[in-house]
Design a protein around this motif. Structure first.
Motif, PDB file in Angstrom:
ATOM      1  N   ASP A 188      26.613  21.957  22.375  1.00 23.82           N
ATOM      2  CA  ASP A 188      26.009  21.136  23.433  1.00 23.82           C
ATOM      3  C   ASP A 188      24.586  21.590  23.785  1.00 23.82           C
ATOM      4  OD1 ASP A 188      28.578  20.162  23.438  1.00 23.82           O
ATOM      5  OD2 ASP A 188      28.902  20.402  25.593  1.00 23.82           O
ATOM      6  N   ASP A 189      23.779  20.656  24.200  1.00 27.64           N
ATOM      7  CA  ASP A 189      22.476  20.857  24.865  1.00 27.64           C
ATOM      8  C   ASP A 189      21.273  20.962  23.932  1.00 27.64           C
ATOM      9  OD1 ASP A 189      23.922  20.808  27.230  1.00 27.64           O
ATOM     10  OD2 ASP A 189      23.994  22.992  27.420  1.00 27.64           O
ATOM     11  N   HIS A 220      23.734  13.585  24.192  1.00 29.89           N
ATOM     12  CA  HIS A 220      24.193  14.302  25.381  1.00 29.89           C
ATOM     13  C   HIS A 220      23.488  13.665  26.590  1.00 29.89           C
ATOM     14  CE1 HIS A 220      26.384  17.378  27.291  1.00 29.89           C
ATOM     15  NE2 HIS A 220      25.507  18.360  27.267  1.00 29.89           N
ATOM     16  N   HIS A 224      20.889  14.479  31.096  1.00 32.68           N
ATOM     17  CA  HIS A 224      21.966  15.433  31.390  1.00 32.68           C
ATOM     18  C   HIS A 224      22.431  15.309  32.840  1.00 32.68           C
ATOM     19  CE1 HIS A 224      24.152  19.376  31.252  1.00 32.68           C
ATOM     20  NE2 HIS A 224      24.231  19.085  29.984  1.00 32.68           N
TER      21      HIS A 224
END
Ligand SMILES: [Zn+2]
Length: 375
Positions: A219-220, A274, A278
């Protein structure tokens, strides 16, 4: 037979007006375009018409005008304009299409003209042949990208989906989110030595090809995914899925757009969404949700040439509305918790197992144990 079209070359100013503003929403063209007329060669003389059939047709040199560039499969590509048509260098298209394993034959027979010793083809025709879709990136430039179609997914397979974040020993945040480089390598080696096959979500459509499938997700879009993880993926030839935040590329500790492109083109990494900012998807209204998903997809499609089909809910937060809206843009959406994913489960609530820095190899083995066909 090209003679009549050649006359087009003379009408340079008329063409400039008709070609440089194909979309009202697009920003002013880059400054370099203003220099374009200075670089244009003088219109060439018409060749003598040759009526003998055996003689090769004389090569006609066209004059094209520089137009606004476009993100072509993740590469910023120069476009030229003539006759109200946008032309791209054939070589640029073939180069851009390489990561998609596009067959060059798909472009065979497309109308071609010569300009400054290069072959140019109409971009819209080439895009159609390659099955690409147009969109507008958050930077205002248009992009052409490929949409992945996922076939029917057979039911009855257990596929552990592992959730990672950062990889490396330089810890600048919450340490549990960082798996050490040695730990990452130990895990990849374990997968390889024990017959586990890291796959992408698109591979679920042919899941029967894998005896012990596993999906590795990160993730990220941290920059250590490029500097630390990527060399390990290459070493072990392991596939991974990285969830990139659309508006964060190039910010501190995050991968740049060029790094994201390189991973996407490597054949080892699937870049997925994602969201754009966010934010908390469970607290957004429908139009904000759509904006998050559309802008994220446009940013990643421009950067990688591939339209995302998997969403990772930021911080695992989502609502019924989130799932409903996600269905318009994605084939899968992922949680941050849970146990093994089974094909046939709700694809908008795919569970994942969290691989933290403190995880031991026996814990890791435990996550993987269910993998395979459910007997
Ligand atoms: Zn996140």
């Amino acid at each position: 037979m090209r003679v009549s079209r050649l006359l087009v070359c003379i009408c340079l100013l008329a063409l400039l007006c008709s070609c440089t503003a194909p979309e009202a929403a697009l920003p002013d063209p880059p400054a370099k375009q203003e220099q374009a007329p200075e670089t244009l060669p003088a219109p060439v003389k018409l060749p003598e018409e040759d009526l003998t059939a055996e003689e090769p047709e004389p090569e006609i040199e066209y004059v094209l005008l520089l137009s606004e560039p476009v993100w072509l499969l993740g590469r910023l590509t120069e476009l030229y304009c003539a006759d109200e048509i946008e032309w791209a260098a054939l070589a640029d298209i073939l180069e851009a299409a390489k990561p998609l394993n596009t067959d060059a034959q798909m472009l065979a027979g497309v109308e071609t003209i010569r300009f400054q010793a290069q072959d140019y083809v109409p971009l819209a025709d080439a895009a159609q042949r390659l099955g690409l879709e147009w969109g507008e990136a958050p930077d205002g430039l248009r992009y052409l990208a490929k949409r992945q179609t996922i076939g029917q997914i057979p039911e009855g397979w257990n596929v552990p989906v592992l959730m990672y974040h950062a990889v490396g020993d330089e810890i600048w945040g919450y340490s549990d989110l960082f798996v050490s480089e040695a730990g990452m390598e130990e895990q990849l080696q374990y997968l390889q030595e024990n017959g586990y096959e890291p796959i992408w979500f698109s591979d679920l459509a042919h899941i029967e090809d894998y005896e012990k499938p596993v999906i590795l997700t990160f993730d990220d879009g941290y920059d250590d995914n490029y500097t630390v993880l990527y060399p390990l993926l290459e070493k072990y030839q392991a596939k991974a899925t990285i969830f990139v935040i659309g508006n964060a590329m190039g910010s501190i500790h995050k991968m740049t757009q060029a790094q994201v492109y390189e991973l996407a083109a490597s054949g080892l990494v699937s870049i997925q969404s994602h969201t754009y900012t966010h934010g908390n998807l469970s607290a957004m209204d429908e139009s904000t949700l759509r904006q998050e998903m559309e802008r994220s997809n446009a940013a990643l499609a421009a950067a990688t040439g591939q339209i995302p089909y998997v969403l990772c809910y930021p911080e695992g937060k989502y609502s019924h509305l989130t799932m409903d809206v996600a269905k318009d843009y994605y084939t899968f959406a992922l949680r941050m918790d849970g146990w093994t994913y089974q094909t046939g489960m709700d694809p908008y609530q795919v569970p994942r197992s969290f691989v933290s820095r403190r995880i031991t190899l026996p814990d890791y083995q435990w996550f993987l144990t269910p993998s395979g066909k459910i007997s």
